[in-house]
Design an enzyme around this catalytic site. Structure first.
Site: not given
Ligand code: PGA
Length: 251
Positions: A11, A98, A167, A173, A213
Site C-alpha cells: 500500500k 481502496e 478481500e 486492516g 487481516s
Molecule cells: P490487510 O490488507 O492484510 O492489512 O488487512 C489486505 C489488503 O488490503 O490487501
C-alpha cells in the site's frame, strides 16, 4: 495449473530506502530454502525499478499496486501498464477496494486496466469483496459477481493468466478476519461463477487468494480450505518475519 501464492501489498507505506531494506530482508529470509508457494511483493510504483533487481526472481515476483486505464499520453500523474512492465515487474494489483472506494474505480475502468495489464505481459491480481453493509444485507455474492465482470469479459486464454483475490472490505486492516468458513464459502461461490461462465477446468485452474487481516497465526487455517489458494497480505507484509510466517503456512 492452480498455484498457491502469498502476495504482499505494501500500500502507501515505506520510503524508497525502507522499501529496499524490506525487500532485501524478505529475500534473505527465503535465501536458504525454496518456498512451498509462489511469493509476490507488490510495492509503490517508485520502488519497483529498485526492488526488482534485489530479489531472487526464481523465488519472488514483484508487482505494482495499480496501473492506468489508458495506454499513454496526457494523463498527468498516471503510470501505465507498459511503464510498470518496463521495470521488470510481472504483476499488478487491480480493483483493490481502496482504489474502488477512494479513487472511484468502476467496473468499466477496471476492465480497461485488466486489458492493458495483460497486453503488456503483466499478471493482474484482481480484487473483489463486499463492504460490511452488503454482507449484513446478505448481498455479498451479488456484489462480488458484479465486480467479477471486469475479468469475465476476457477470453478463456487471457482469464487463465489472472489471479483473483477475495478481500471482504470489513476485514481489511481491521484485525477482523473472515472465518475460514466464510472465506471458503465465497471462494467456492467465485469458482462456481467462473465455471458457469467458462467451464470447470478454467475454474479449477484459477488461483483465488484471501485477503483481510491475514497473519501468521491464522494463515494456515485459512489456506487449508480447498478453494483458498493463498493470501493477499497488507499489514503483515510490512514486517519480513510476519510475511515469512504466512509463506510458511504452506509448509
Ligand atoms: P490487510 O490488507 O492484510 O492489512 O488487512 C489486505 C489488503 O488490503 O490487501
Amino acid at each position: 495449473m492452480r498455484k498457491n501464492i502469498v502476495a504482499g501489498n505494501w500500500k502507501m507505506n515505506k520510503t524508497l530506502q525502507e522499501g529496499i531494506a524490506l525487500a532485501k530482508e524478505v529475500n534473505e529470509l527465503l535465501a536458504g530454502e525454496q518456498p512451498a508457494c509462489d511469493v509476490i511483493i507488490c510495492t509503490p510504483f517508485i520502488h519497483l525499478a529498485s526492488v526488482v533487481p534485489l530479489v531472487d526472481p526464481t523465488k519472488i515476483g514483484v508487482g505494482a499496486e495499480n496501473c492506468a486505464d489508458k495506454e499513454s499520453g496526457a494523463y498527468t500523474g498516471e503510470v501505465s501498464a507498459a511503464m510498470v512492465a518496463s521495470t521488470g515487474a510481472k504483476y499488478v494489483i487491480l480493483g483493490h477496494s481502496e482504489r474502488r472506494a477512494y479513487y472511484h474505480e468502476t467496473v468499466d475502468m477496471l476492465t480497461e486496466k485488466v486489458k492493458l495489464a495483460l497486453a503488456n505481459g503483466l499478471t493482474p491480481i484482481f480484487c473483489v469483496g463486499e463492504v460490511l453493509q452488503e454482507r449484513e444485507a446478505g448481498k455479498q455474492n451479488e456484489v462480488v459477481a458484479t465486480q467479477l465482470a471486469s475479468v469475465l469479459a476476457l477470453s478463456p486464454a487471457d482469464f487463465s493468466k489472472v489471479i483473483l483475490a477475495y478481500e471482504p472490505v470489513w476485514a481489511i486492516g481491521t484485525g477482523k478476519t473472515a472465518t475460514p468458513q466464510q472465506a471458503q464459502e465465497m471462494h467456492a461461490f467465485i469458482r462456481g461463477v467462473i465455471a458457469g461462465y467458462y467451464d470447470e477446468d478454467v475454474a479449477d485452474n484459477c488461483s483465488i487468494l484471501y485477503g483481510g487481516s491475514c497473519k501468521p497465526s491464522n494463515a494456515r487455517e485459512l489456506f487449508a480450505n480447498p478453494d483458498v489458494d493463498g493470501g493477499l497480505i497488507g499489514g503483515a507484509a510490512l514486517k519480513a518475519a510476519d510475511f515469512k510466517g504466512i509463506i510458511d503456512a504452506f509448509k
